[in-house]
Design a protein around this motif. Structure first.
Motif, short mmCIF file in Angstrom:
data_model
loop_
_atom_site.label_atom_id
_atom_site.label_comp_id
_atom_site.label_asym_id
_atom_site.label_seq_id
_atom_site.Cartn_x
_atom_site.Cartn_y
_atom_site.Cartn_z
N THR A 92 0.83 -1.20 0.00
CA THR A 92 0.00 0.00 0.00
C THR A 92 0.86 1.26 0.00
O THR A 92 0.38 2.33 -0.34
N ASN A 104 -1.78 5.39 -3.97
CA ASN A 104 -2.39 6.58 -3.39
C ASN A 104 -3.67 6.16 -2.64
O ASN A 104 -4.16 5.04 -2.83
N PRO A 105 -4.23 7.04 -1.79
CA PRO A 105 -5.41 6.66 -0.99
C PRO A 105 -6.60 6.17 -1.80
O PRO A 105 -7.32 5.27 -1.38
N GLU A 106 -6.80 6.72 -2.99
CA GLU A 106 -7.93 6.28 -3.82
C GLU A 106 -7.72 4.83 -4.27
O GLU A 106 -8.65 4.03 -4.26
N GLN A 107 -6.50 4.50 -4.65
CA GLN A 107 -6.21 3.13 -5.07
C GLN A 107 -6.33 2.15 -3.89
O GLN A 107 -6.83 1.04 -4.06
N ILE A 108 -5.89 2.58 -2.72
CA ILE A 108 -5.94 1.72 -1.53
C ILE A 108 -7.39 1.36 -1.20
O ILE A 108 -7.69 0.22 -0.84
N SER A 109 -8.30 2.32 -1.31
CA SER A 109 -9.69 2.06 -0.97
C SER A 109 -10.34 1.03 -1.91
O SER A 109 -11.33 0.41 -1.57
N LYS A 110 -9.77 0.86 -3.10
CA LYS A 110 -10.32 -0.08 -4.08
C LYS A 110 -9.68 -1.47 -4.03
O LYS A 110 -10.08 -2.36 -4.76
N ASN A 162 -8.77 -5.14 -3.26
CA ASN A 162 -9.49 -6.34 -2.86
C ASN A 162 -8.69 -7.52 -3.40
O ASN A 162 -8.94 -7.99 -4.49
#
Length: 110
Positions: free
Chosen positions: A28, A32-38, A40
């Motif tokens: 991680t 970036n934070p947007e990629q981390i939230s996605k 799975n």
């Protein structure tokens, strides 16, 4: 100084308890934070979600069902193999016989 901080992002090690396999995945720290939230991470074999076991996880052999059962039991009680790289994750039980005492010491109920 922490090994994982000095030498840049190491890949995270994820495990699939159903297939009894582990896979390294993108850290991680590289995202970036947007990629981390996605994120799975799914097992490439069975497509079930995998769990992050930490940088210091060394998977048992796939045929060693007792060791995989032990690792899953520890994970289910919040014990994984995360560390900063200085001293490793600390002591982990080597057999199922040791798990109950280990969890009692760490205030986890079996």
């Amino acid at each position: 100084m922490c090994r994982y901080a000095i030498y840049g992002p190491y890949k995270d090690i994820f495990a699939c308890f159903g297939c009894r396999k582990s896979f390294k995945q993108t850290s991680t720290a590289d995202l970036n934070p947007e990629q981390i939230s996605k994120l799975n991470y799914k097992c490439p074999q069975c497509h079930e979600p995998m769990v992050n076991m930490g940088h210091d996880f060394k998977a048992p052999k796939q045929i060693d069902k007792n060791q995989w059962r032990k690792v899953k039991l520890l994970y289910d009680h919040g014990i994984a193999y995360h560390s900063c790289g200085c001293d490793g994750p600390g002591y982990r039980p080597t057999s199922m016989r040791e798990v109950q005492d280990f969890l009692a010491i760490h205030n986890k109920t079996v």
